[in-house]
Design an enzyme around this catalytic site. Structure first.
Site, short mmCIF file in Angstrom:
data_model
loop_
_atom_site.label_atom_id
_atom_site.label_comp_id
_atom_site.label_asym_id
_atom_site.label_seq_id
_atom_site.Cartn_x
_atom_site.Cartn_y
_atom_site.Cartn_z
N LYS A 47 0.82 -1.19 0.00
CA LYS A 47 0.00 0.00 0.00
C LYS A 47 0.86 1.26 0.00
O LYS A 47 0.36 2.37 -0.19
CB LYS A 47 -0.88 0.04 1.27
N ASP A 104 7.38 3.15 -2.86
CA ASP A 104 7.60 4.14 -1.83
C ASP A 104 9.07 4.24 -1.45
O ASP A 104 9.64 5.31 -1.37
CB ASP A 104 6.73 3.85 -0.60
N ASP A 107 14.81 -0.14 0.35
CA ASP A 107 15.59 -0.27 1.59
C ASP A 107 16.72 -1.26 1.31
O ASP A 107 17.77 -0.89 0.80
CB ASP A 107 14.63 -0.73 2.69
N ASP A 163 4.39 3.17 6.31
CA ASP A 163 3.74 2.90 7.59
C ASP A 163 4.69 2.36 8.65
O ASP A 163 5.75 1.84 8.36
CB ASP A 163 2.65 1.85 7.40
P1 IMP Z 1 13.20 -3.79 1.00
O1 IMP Z 1 12.80 -5.11 0.44
O2 IMP Z 1 14.08 -3.96 2.20
O3 IMP Z 1 13.82 -2.86 -0.02
O4 IMP Z 1 11.91 -3.11 1.61
C1 IMP Z 1 10.83 -2.81 0.85
C2 IMP Z 1 9.60 -2.49 1.67
O5 IMP Z 1 9.88 -2.42 3.07
C3 IMP Z 1 9.06 -1.13 1.31
O6 IMP Z 1 8.22 -1.18 0.21
C4 IMP Z 1 8.37 -0.72 2.58
O7 IMP Z 1 7.05 -1.22 2.60
C5 IMP Z 1 9.17 -1.37 3.68
N1 IMP Z 1 10.14 -0.41 4.30
C6 IMP Z 1 11.47 -0.37 4.12
N2 IMP Z 1 12.02 0.64 4.81
C7 IMP Z 1 10.99 1.27 5.43
C8 IMP Z 1 10.92 2.44 6.30
O8 IMP Z 1 11.90 3.11 6.64
N3 IMP Z 1 9.68 2.76 6.71
C9 IMP Z 1 8.55 2.08 6.37
N4 IMP Z 1 8.57 1.01 5.57
C10 IMP Z 1 9.80 0.60 5.10
MG MG Z 2 5.33 -1.40 4.60
#
Ligand code: IMP
Ligand code: MG
Length: 183
Positions: A47, A104, A107, A163
């Site tokens: 979302k 969004d 990370d 969120d």
């Molecule tokens: P990744 O797979 O670690 O790149 O993370 C992807 C997902 O983790 C994003 O689409 C977010 O939903 C969530 N996420 C990563 N970092 C944050 C943060 O700082 N705040 C909130 N959600 C996060």
């Molecule tokens: Mg999330």
């Protein structure tokens, strides 16, 4: 349970509402230019990408389509698990389409790395990525992201779609959540 002032739990602003809107306009202009005379299908990741998608799509004055996916890589915590699961798939077939994933935040990059390959395996003409935020120091895999709103430090941030335990998505700015909220 307190239902009070949302912004009061924010320790530091990372991107103000004005900064976000100004950056969205720049990104939209770049996308419109790059996709001139091309197909454009925006795929939002639910979302978190709802706000970026809504603002970006309205800033692009041309025909485009929007579709949505929901994937899970997080529980209700603040650490990435690396496990990706499709909760909701696209409504339409994307064979031969020019897809721009709208996210969004990148990370660790694990979610997008997986999602990009997944969409490419469906016979798309192209798959690119636009993300509002990126945390360069948190990267675990290298993902080729074409459009980035802001590079930010590795702190956990909320707002503008992002969120913590499903809350704070409705902030019109992005900020670092105060530690007292989750520790
Ligand atoms: P990744 O797979 O670690 O790149 O993370 C992807 C997902 O983790 C994003 O689409 C977010 O939903 C969530 N996420 C990563 N970092 C944050 C943060 O700082 N705040 C909130 N959600 C996060
Ligand atoms: Mg999330």
């Amino acid at each position: 349970m307190e239902h009070g002032h949302v912004a009061a739990d924010i320790e530091r602003v990372v991107a103000s509402a004005d900064q976000i809107q100004a950056r969205i306009k720049e990104l939209a202009a770049q996308v419109a230019k790059d996709y001139k005379d091309r197909d454009l299908l925006l795929v939002g990741v639910l979302k978190g990408a709802v706000m970026v998608m809504a603002d970006l799509a309205r800033a692009i004055d041309r025909h485009l389509e929007m579709d949505w996916m929901a994937v899970s890589s997080y529980g209700s915590g603040t650490k990435s698990s690396g496990v990706v699961r499709i909760l909701k798939d696209l409504d339409r077939d994307i064979t031969n389409r020019e897809v721009l994933i709208v996210e969004d935040i990148v990370d660790t990059g694990l979610t997008l790395d997986w999602l990009k390959s997944n969409l490419e395996s469906r016979g798309t003409k192209s798959v690119e990525i636009l993300t509002m935020l990126r945390k360069p120091e948190a990267a675990k895999v290298k993902v080729d992201v074409k459009y980035v709103g802001f590079d930010i430090p590795t702190d956990f941030v909320v707002g503008y779609g992002l969120d913590f335990d499903e809350k704070y998505r409705n902030l019109d700015f992005i900020g670092v959540l105060a530690k007292h909220v989750y520790s």
